[in-house]
Motif scaffolding. Structure first.
Motif, mmCIF file in Angstrom:
data_model
loop_
_atom_site.group_PDB
_atom_site.id
_atom_site.type_symbol
_atom_site.label_atom_id
_atom_site.label_comp_id
_atom_site.label_asym_id
_atom_site.label_seq_id
_atom_site.Cartn_x
_atom_site.Cartn_y
_atom_site.Cartn_z
ATOM 1 N N SER A 104 0.820 -1.208 0.000
ATOM 2 C CA SER A 104 0.000 0.000 0.000
ATOM 3 C C SER A 104 0.855 1.260 0.000
ATOM 4 O O SER A 104 0.564 2.229 -0.710
ATOM 5 C CB SER A 104 -0.931 -0.001 1.217
ATOM 6 O OG SER A 104 -1.841 -1.068 1.154
ATOM 7 N N LEU A 115 0.817 4.230 -2.814
ATOM 8 C CA LEU A 115 0.622 5.645 -2.479
ATOM 9 C C LEU A 115 1.805 6.482 -2.961
ATOM 10 O O LEU A 115 1.628 7.622 -3.413
ATOM 11 C CB LEU A 115 0.436 5.799 -0.970
ATOM 12 C CG LEU A 115 -0.830 5.150 -0.386
ATOM 13 C CD1 LEU A 115 -0.827 5.247 1.132
ATOM 14 C CD2 LEU A 115 -2.083 5.801 -0.956
ATOM 15 N N VAL A 162 1.378 7.185 -6.745
ATOM 16 C CA VAL A 162 0.391 8.232 -7.026
ATOM 17 C C VAL A 162 0.954 9.610 -6.671
ATOM 18 O O VAL A 162 0.764 10.581 -7.409
ATOM 19 C CB VAL A 162 -0.920 7.975 -6.255
ATOM 20 C CG1 VAL A 162 -1.945 9.070 -6.571
ATOM 21 C CG2 VAL A 162 -1.492 6.611 -6.612
ATOM 22 N N VAL A 213 -6.469 -0.891 1.264
ATOM 23 C CA VAL A 213 -5.854 -0.384 0.034
ATOM 24 C C VAL A 213 -5.061 -1.488 -0.676
ATOM 25 O O VAL A 213 -5.076 -1.591 -1.906
ATOM 26 C CB VAL A 213 -4.944 0.827 0.334
ATOM 27 C CG1 VAL A 213 -4.098 1.200 -0.879
ATOM 28 C CG2 VAL A 213 -5.782 2.016 0.783
ATOM 29 N N THR A 260 -4.294 -2.588 -5.063
ATOM 30 C CA THR A 260 -3.164 -1.779 -5.522
ATOM 31 C C THR A 260 -2.871 -1.936 -7.008
ATOM 32 O O THR A 260 -2.527 -0.958 -7.668
ATOM 33 C CB THR A 260 -1.895 -2.111 -4.715
ATOM 34 O OG1 THR A 260 -1.707 -3.527 -4.687
ATOM 35 C CG2 THR A 260 -1.987 -1.592 -3.305
ATOM 36 N N HIS A 267 -4.581 4.736 -12.251
ATOM 37 C CA HIS A 267 -4.574 6.018 -11.540
ATOM 38 C C HIS A 267 -4.268 7.219 -12.432
ATOM 39 O O HIS A 267 -4.764 8.320 -12.170
ATOM 40 C CB HIS A 267 -3.596 5.977 -10.357
ATOM 41 C CG HIS A 267 -2.164 6.237 -10.719
ATOM 42 N ND1 HIS A 267 -1.310 5.260 -11.157
ATOM 43 C CD2 HIS A 267 -1.441 7.397 -10.713
ATOM 44 C CE1 HIS A 267 -0.117 5.787 -11.393
ATOM 45 N NE2 HIS A 267 -0.165 7.074 -11.126
ATOM 46 N N THR A 297 -6.034 9.118 -5.457
ATOM 47 C CA THR A 297 -5.987 7.911 -4.626
ATOM 48 C C THR A 297 -7.387 7.425 -4.285
ATOM 49 O O THR A 297 -7.712 6.236 -4.443
ATOM 50 C CB THR A 297 -5.217 8.181 -3.322
ATOM 51 O OG1 THR A 297 -3.872 8.568 -3.635
ATOM 52 C CG2 THR A 297 -5.183 6.943 -2.440
ATOM 53 N N SER A 308 -9.159 6.112 -7.478
ATOM 54 C CA SER A 308 -8.584 4.860 -7.984
ATOM 55 C C SER A 308 -9.002 3.666 -7.128
ATOM 56 O O SER A 308 -9.440 2.629 -7.643
ATOM 57 C CB SER A 308 -7.056 4.957 -8.024
ATOM 58 O OG SER A 308 -6.635 6.021 -8.845
#
Length: 366
Positions: free
Chosen positions: A14, A18, A21, A283, A287, A294, A323, A326
């Motif tokens: 996760s 992140l 993104v 999350v 992924t 994304h 985020t 997505s």
């Protein structure tokens, strides 16, 4: 059969997503909405901090493949990876083609090389490890039987640094040599590191935790050095974040140090059992689909982010909106017949429990 995945790997996955993104948001603001010099420096520093995503994903794939503890049926395994990885990749590449309108030959080239969107090169690279699984798994088992893991990592590190030093000057060229960045050879060290972590998990965890003090100092030193390389390569008024490539010797050391720190951080997050851990576990289920999709959502939200606010605030807003969209898209699609097509997962059957309220009997307090 695959062993149960350690909880900290879900957290790492996760965090890597992140980071991807956030990188995309920072890159967009930096390239398409040129910030002031002082903002550009701050954005560059943050970009450098989150520049660990692809190596972490490779590390995780190495870990998961090493968990294979039964004979592999190659055709069945690749059919599973076709549904899990390739079908969503083709779907989202086709969506990106709608915006770029490539000719048939160009579209095929972009599909094979992962060029339909800036981040899709990763899929082309990672599928190569899966194609080689029938050779990788027996090799990992042999290393474990002979207790050669430490020797293997040392030799791999020396070989990998030599390879990166050799190819680093040509990686950013415009020739076809440039595509070496999407071959498995360019990331094999992180893959091997993940394999070693899977086979030596208790010792690996202990080492990662004990190394935190020294590794933190090493990480900060490398962070300063990599930042120095970035800011001295050009004027601070024309910073190019694309020069922070994984295929540089300094970045190999930097990212490796960051992987150790992230693993320790992930263990700490798991141990807290906090709301953050719960959110990151959620999350982690989506992924891959969120990763490849994304950029589509980022391009949608760009037009509604005011250009009058600080560039860094623009990036943070773009990151947050992308985020949420997505992950939200993946969650909703997971309950539809299109789940495999877009996120590579079988449809999730969800039921909503409806509470039944019965009328209380007389004489019994409610």
């Amino acid at each position: 059969m695959i062993k149960k995945t350690p909880a900290e790997l879900s957290v790492m996955k996760s965090l890597a997503f992140l980071a991807v993104v956030f990188q995309s948001a920072l890159l967009y603001v930096m390239n398409d909405r040129p910030p002031h010099a002082e903002e550009a420096i701050m954005i560059s520093i943050l970009f450098q901090v989150v520049k660990f995503s692809a190596p972490v994903f490779v590390f995780l794939v190495g870990f998961h493949i090493a968990q294979q503890n039964e004979a592999i049926h190659y055709a069945r395994y690749m059919a599973h990876k076709w549904r899990e990885l390739i079908i969503p990749y083709i779907t989202w590449s086709s969506i990106y083609f709608v915006f770029s309108h490539p000719h048939a030959f160009e579209a095929m080239k972009q599909l094979l090389l992962g060029e339909a969107a800036p981040h899709l090169w990763y899929v082309v690279m990672i599928i190569q490890f899966h194609l080689l699984i029938v050779a990788i798994v027996p090799f990992f088992r042999w290393l474990n039987e002979k207790k050669y893991w430490k020797l293997f990592i040392i030799v791999s590190a020396i070989t990998y640094m030599g390879f990166i030093t050799f190819i680093s000057p040509v990686v950013q060229s415009k020739s076809y040599v440039h595509y070496v960045d999407r071959t498995f050879l360019s990331y094999f060290f992180y893959f091997g590191l993940g394999g070693m972590a899977a086979y030596t998990l208790p010792a690996w965890r202990k080492f990662v935790i004990r190394a935190i003090p020294l590794n933190t100092f090493l990480f900060l030193s490398l962070f300063i050095f990599v930042g120095y390389e970035l800011f001295t390569s050009q004027s601070i008024f024309s910073i190019d974040l694309t020069t922070i490539t994984y295929l540089r010797p300094s970045m190999v050391l930097y990212v490796t140090s960051e992987i150790f720190l992230l693993y320790g951080l992930s263990i700490t997050i798991v141990q807290t059992k906090s709301l953050l851990y719960t959110a990151l576990r959620f999350v982690s289920r989506y992924t891959y689909g969120a990763y490849i999709g994304h950029v589509f959502f980022l391009s949608m939200f760009v037009s509604i982010i005011p250009t009058t606010m600080y560039s860094l605030l623009q990036a943070v807003m773009l990151f947050a909106m992308t985020t949420i969209a997505s992950i939200g898209m993946c969650y909703m699609i997971h309950a539809t017949p299109f789940s495999v097509l877009f996120i590579g997962q079988a449809r999730e059957r969800r039921t909503i429990s409806i509470p039944v309220f019965s009328k209380p009997k007389k004489g019994i307090p409610s």
